[in-house]
Every structure is written in C-alpha cells, then in structure tokens.
Enzyme design. Structure first.
Site, PDB file in Angstrom:
ATOM      1  N   GLU A 300       0.818  -1.216   0.000  1.00 44.33           N
ATOM      2  CA  GLU A 300       0.000   0.000   0.000  1.00 44.33           C
ATOM      3  C   GLU A 300       0.853   1.267   0.000  1.00 44.33           C
ATOM      4  OE1 GLU A 300      -3.874   0.256   0.483  1.00 44.33           O
ATOM      5  OE2 GLU A 300      -2.975   1.863  -0.673  1.00 44.33           O
ATOM      6  N   ASP A 304       1.083   4.053  -2.986  1.00 42.05           N
ATOM      7  CA  ASP A 304       0.574   5.414  -2.788  1.00 42.05           C
ATOM      8  C   ASP A 304       1.664   6.450  -3.045  1.00 42.05           C
ATOM      9  OD1 ASP A 304      -1.729   4.135  -1.997  1.00 42.05           O
ATOM     10  OD2 ASP A 304      -1.480   4.533   0.151  1.00 42.05           O
ATOM     11  N   SER A 550      -7.262   1.698  -3.949  1.00 35.41           N
ATOM     12  CA  SER A 550      -6.017   2.191  -3.361  1.00 35.41           C
ATOM     13  C   SER A 550      -5.156   2.873  -4.426  1.00 35.41           C
ATOM     14  CB  SER A 550      -5.194   1.028  -2.808  1.00 35.41           C
ATOM     15  OG  SER A 550      -5.785   0.527  -1.648  1.00 35.41           O
ATOM     16  N   ASP A 593     -17.137  10.593 -18.287  1.00 32.04           N
ATOM     17  CA  ASP A 593     -18.234   9.731 -17.847  1.00 32.04           C
ATOM     18  C   ASP A 593     -17.914   8.274 -18.199  1.00 32.04           C
ATOM     19  OD1 ASP A 593     -20.636   8.872 -16.920  1.00 32.04           O
ATOM     20  OD2 ASP A 593     -21.850   9.840 -18.474  1.00 32.04           O
ATOM     21  N   ILE A 594     -18.056   7.397 -17.240  1.00 32.14           N
ATOM     22  CA  ILE A 594     -17.830   5.961 -17.480  1.00 32.14           C
ATOM     23  C   ILE A 594     -19.206   5.306 -17.584  1.00 32.14           C
ATOM     24  CG2 ILE A 594     -16.749   3.847 -16.610  1.00 32.14           C
ATOM     25  CD1 ILE A 594     -14.751   6.146 -17.233  1.00 32.14           C
ATOM     26  N   GLY A 612     -23.974   9.566 -16.904  1.00 30.97           N
ATOM     27  CA  GLY A 612     -24.167  10.391 -15.710  1.00 30.97           C
ATOM     28  C   GLY A 612     -23.575   9.698 -14.491  1.00 30.97           C
TER      29      GLY A 612
END
Ligand code: NAG
Length: 635
Positions: A300, A304, A550, A593-594, A612
């Site tokens: 992690e 990051d 993540s 937009d996905i 939307g």
C-alpha cells in the site's frame, strides 16, 4: 447522542432524599444490558476517587453542513473563504452559558471551585470526586465490574441530572458506558497488525511482473505507468508549484514504504525523483518500519507514494503522515486528533475500543502522549484505508464525519477509497437483516468513511483489454470491483441529489428493496473514480501489478494538488471540500463519464455504470485540462 436519551421525571418522593434540591432531577442516560464478557462484582467503595467528567453540549454543530456549503458551493458568495482552525474551535465550542450553568450547579452542590477544571478546548468540565459525592451529584450508584480478562471497570446502570443542567451536558463519564480499553490480549479479536483501519484491507496484487516494462503507451491496458495515467487524464500541462501547497498521504504502521522500492520505481519511470523521500510526519509513534517486510506491509505505502509523488513531480513535497506505533496501531481518529486539537475531546473523545490509546502500554510501544492538534493538515489528504460502515456505530461515524466537515471548512480536500469488493464490504462480507456481516449475507454493505457526505469517495476504472488510453475506460472488473452504493447511516446531501435522482429514475436497480438502501434518501458513493488496474509498482525489490481503489485515490489526490498549485499561484484559495463543486452544472463534462461495467458482490452483479453519475464510478475519471479551467474560473 441527545436524541438517544430518554428523559423521565422522577417522583417527588425520590427527590426528597437529594440535597440541595435545585430543580427536579431527570434521567439522563440508562443502560439496558451489560456487554458480554463483563460481570458485576460489587458496589464501589464510597471513598474511592473518580475522575468525573461532564461532556458539554457543542454549539452550532447541527449547522455544520450549512457552514460547509457556504464556503464550498461554487455559487455561494463565500466560496473559498475558508475558516481558520481557531474559527472552527470557537464556533463549535460550548457556549459560556453552558460552562457557567454546569460550574454554578457544581459550586452550589458543594464542589469547591479549585476542584472544577475546564479542558483546554472547553469541551469538558472535570472534577475529581469521591464515589459518594458523585453518587449524590448524579443520583446514581457506582458499581465495579470485572471482565473475563481480569480488567475492572467502574460503571452505573443509570444516572440523573437536574432538569436545568441536562440540556448543557451530552453525557458524563464514568457512567453507563462500557468503554474500558481492552487490549488485544484481553479480547478475542484477532490481532490487528497491518494498517489498522479496516484491519489489513489493502490493495490486491496479481504478483510479479515477468515481462519487460514498456516505455510507451501501447500496453496501458496491461500495465499502468505514470505515463499511461498522464495520457488518460490529460496531465500534460505543467502548473507552477506553489511553495505554500502541500499534498498529504496517510499510512498506518505496520504498513510502511521502503526507500529502495521508491528508488527502483523512480529510477525506471521518473529519474528526476530518484533518491527522493516523502516528508515523514510521525503521529503517535509512527515510523517507516523495516522489520516486517512483504507485500502486505509494503504494497500500500509503496503504491501510494510512487504514484502520488510521481504525478506531482519533484518540486512538490509529499507529506507522509505515518500513524501509530508497531504494537498499538492507530485509527482514523488518532490521525484526526493530530490534525485538530478541538477533535481530541469533541463529543466525548475517541472510543478506546476502536481507537488506539497512547502512551502505548505494550512493551517497546510509543510512550509519548497522544498527538492532539500538533500536526498541520495538508491541502489535499489521500487515504486508501477504510472500514465497512456496519463495523462502526452510527454515533462513532457521525462524530468522525463532522470532523471531516471541519477540515473542509478549513479548505482541506479529503479523499478516501471506496473499497474493492463492489457492493459488498471489505473482505467480501455482506449484511444480514440483523446487522451482522457474513460471507453469505445478502444485503449490500457500503464502506466508511466514503458514506460520510463530507468526504470525497473514489472508485476504480480500467482500460479494457485491447483498448488504448484514448478510448473510454470501463468500471474496474479485473481482480477487484469498484466499491459503491448507498449509505445506511447518512442522509443524501443536497449537492448530489440531482445526479443521484437522475440515476435512480433512469437506471433504477432491479433488486428487492431489502437488499440495498433503496429509499432514495441516503448518501450515495463513490463521487469520482480513476484507473485502478494493473499498476506497475516496485514492492520489496521487484515490480508487481496492483489493483484497487487504493490506486485511484492517490492519483486523484495528485491531480487536485496540481489544481491547488494553479489556484494558489494566482492568489486564489485551495479547492477545499470539492463535492458541491464537482456535482455543479459548471463542472458538467469535467470528468470523463464511465458508462460500462458493473460492481458485483453479495451474489449479484451489483450496479451498472451508466451515463451520468452511477454507484460504480461516480461522476467519472478526471479530465485535468477541463477541471483546471473550471476551477480557475471560480473565485
Ligand atoms: C437507509 O438509509 C437511511 C439514511 O441513510 C437510513 O435512515 C435508513 O435506516 C436506511 N435503511 C436501512 C434499511 O438501513
């Protein structure tokens, strides 16, 4: 808290026993049962001393959402006029009237003024009192309880306050609350070792990358690199770095980054960052431990920082908030206490069952005091940890959620990942009708803090196999599914009503009303998303592929940090709490937009990504040039 209390006026016969009678005593709090593991031992010794503490009612807290909208809604006259930390403290601190009322009552009841102390944030009044005196003040009986672990706890079944004092006091400790700190050795809970919030919830990996790592955009459907993300989201414009800007990434020990991994990653993908470290701010003994290594410990943090630092580039320092020591760990509340001194005691302070306590009693633990208001918050704070909303009580989540609103008032953007299990909770757990969570539960299980309407929740997308970065992404359906859905605790905030109602009207999910929160009145998540599949990350000396929200959260954090750069450079405010802005009509089209893919879980296909907003990818992925222009157009 208040609404949970039932107020019952006692009979006058009982009152006759109390002296002096100032006003009738009324029941303030009452417990119905003793929590499991505890048994009554005996009546407490009348001469024993108690730290009697009165949590005073806060002012203006019901208006916090309104205040936050005033400084965060793009059409508000006060847009961007963020509050200082002392404004926040003063507006919400108990009033002088409240403090005076409780003090005078204590004085009139025979407590000498030297014994009455106010906490620095004014949230508490504390009196060291004998059990006998406390019983007289609160019309109660104190008892000693024992836990199977050997721990003792002082509590009462119910207590009372004079009617004119009750409105000024949230609650009193010790009283009906069984908040005795049980260490891991005492409880039957499994040890929480890795990244305490959500207990080991971390990104997923598909393992070591065997192929050579390409250095062009031809394989972004298989390997995501910094260049793939820049191409996907249009991060080609360089914005001047403002010295006053800051980007914060939060990690919980034992989760830790390895400098050798950062060097390996930057050496390959961003040579100008080679050798660079984040600016580590230690909270409650946090440090980048190296004794425990492996994907679960380093995955992690390495992810990051490699992507967060990589995207903002070498001129923007990234602050790493490393929270908690190795044995005690930490929770979001420990982090928030460090950022805001008024939170440490607010609404009764942290919950010692959920939150770590310092100094750490364990051998070798951090012996310093718990951080309280000692750390300056960064302008954007990205956290890739989480809980299931149902892991925590409504009171606990409400207290923490109002703290996110306070940080928003101060102009800080708070991002949390929405989870990696679609409509199920962390670890693929789903809810049962009785509120428990099991693998075979049927009810959708949203994540927290994403369900708090004052944070920005981030979902995940992917480049479909065979597609290029110039074609539309879909919801992430590789290794993980984007967390999303509807809260069971928090009401729908106004800023998302139009968008969510559009979804519910045109694409109403075809599920029985009792497996999801179909009321149309609850907070919906996520708000936005970004790519969360196939990230090339250096972990423990090798390149692996990582998946999850993540990944998408620090990427959005980096983009918002660059937008803050551009605004600060022209003398404007930080973007602060972004939700009212990003859902507003001025930002229509500023996210890609996905519209395909879904987020399965709990034995279903979950929700669909639709035109939307949708409960899989939110408003979509960032379009940096459009976001930059729209934010620069705001005051
Ligand atoms: C649905 O959400 C609302 C508001 O968030 C809450 O009041 C209600 O109890 C929830 N329903 C269920 C079944 O949890």
């Amino acid at each position: 808290m208040r609404s949970l209390l039932s107020f019952v006026v006692l009979t006058l016969g009982l009152l006759a026993a109390a002296e002096p009678v100032l006003s009738p005593y009324i029941l303030h709090e009452k417990r119905t049962h003793i929590p499991t593991g505890w048994t009554l031992k005996r009546r407490h010794d009348p001469s024993a001393l108690l730290p009697l503490r009165f949590a005073l009612t806060q002012r203006n807290i019901d208006d916090i959402g309104k205040y936050l909208m005033e400084v965060s809604h793009p059409e508000s006259e006060k847009y961007g006029k963020h509050w200082s930390a002392s404004d926040v403290r003063d507006i919400f601190a108990p009033s002088d009237k409240t403090i005076d009322a409780v003090r005078s009552w204590l004085l009139e009841s025979g407590v000498e003024s030297e014994r009455i102390r106010s906490s620095p944030t004014k949230g508490w009044i504390e009196v060291t009192s004998s059990v006998e005196e406390a019983e007289r003040l609160l019309h109660t009986e104190y008892k000693l309880y024992g836990h199977s672990s050997g721990k003792e706890h002082v509590a009462c079944d119910a207590y009372h306050l004079p009617a004119h004092i009750a409105p000024h006091v949230d609650f009193v400790t010790p009283s009906v609350h069984f908040d005795a700190k049980l260490t891991r050795r005492d409880s039957s809970e499994p040890a929480r070792s890795i990244g305490q919030p959500g207990t080991g919830v971390g990104p997923k990996t598909s393992g070591k990358l065997e192929a050579a790592i390409p250095n062009d955009l031809s394989t972004c459907d298989q390997y995501i690199t910094l260049d793939c993300l820049r191409a996907l989201y249009g991060v080609e414009v360089t914005v001047p770095s403002s010295r006053s800007n800051s980007y914060g990434i939060v990690e919980y020990t034992r989760g830790a980054y390895l400098q050798t991994d950062l060097n390996m990653f930057f050496g390959n993908f961003s040579p100008d960052l080679y050798g660079k470290s984040p600016h580590l701010v230690s909270i409650d003994g946090g440090y980048a431990q190296t004794q425990d290594q492996g994907f679960d410990f380093n995955g992690e943090s390495d992810l990051d920082l490699q992507y967060g630092m990589g995207l903002v580039g070498p001129s923007q320092t990234v602050t790493l908030y490393q929270v908690g020591d190795i044995s005690e760990g930490a929770s979001f509340n420990n982090f928030l206490d460090a950022l805001d001194g008024s939170y440490c005691y607010y609404e009764g302070g942290d919950d010692p069952i959920q939150d770590a306590t310092y100094p750490d009693p364990n051998e070798g633990g951090y012996k310093g005091p718990e951080a309280c208001g000692t750390v300056t918050p960064a302008n954007v704070i990205s956290t890739s940890y989480g809980y299931n909303e149902a892991d925590l009580t409504p009171f606990y989540t409400a207290r923490q959620c109002s703290e996110y609103a306070k940080l928003g008032l101060m102009g800080i953007t708070i991002l949390y990942s929405s989870g990696d299990f679609g409509v199920a909770g962390h670890f693929d757990l789903c809810l049962n009708p009785d509120g428990t969570q099991t693998a075979d539960g049927m009810i959708f299980n949203p994540t927290f803090p994403g369900t708090c309407p004052y944070v920005t929740s981030v979902g995940a997308t992917m480049v479909p196999s065979g597609s290029s970065v110039y074609e539309p992404e879909t919801a992430c359906e590789e290794v993980i599914y984007s967390g999303g859905g509807f809260s069971n605790y928090f009401a729908m905030p106004d800023y998302q009503k139009t968008a969510v109602e559009y979804y519910l009207t045109h694409y109403h999910p075809d599920y029985p009303a009792d497996i999801w929160n179909s009321t149309g009145k609850s907070r919906a998540l996520p708000d936005i998303s970004a790519n969360g599949a196939n990230y090339v990350v250096a972990v423990d000396g090798e390149f692996v592929l990582i998946y999850g929200t993540s990944c998408s959260t620090p990427v959005n954090g980096a983009i918002f940090t660059m937008i803050n750069d551009a605004r600060l450079a022209v003398g404007k405010s930080t973007i602060g709490f972004i939700n009212p802005t990003i859902y507003s009509s001025a930002f229509a089209g500023a996210f890609n937009d996905i519209t395909s893919g879904d987020n399965p879980g709990c034995g279903t296909n979950g929700y669909n990504a639709t035109p939307g907003w949708d409960p899989v990818t939110g408003l979509g992925t960032p379009n940096f040039p459009k976001l930059l222009a729209a934010w620069l157009a705001l005051p």
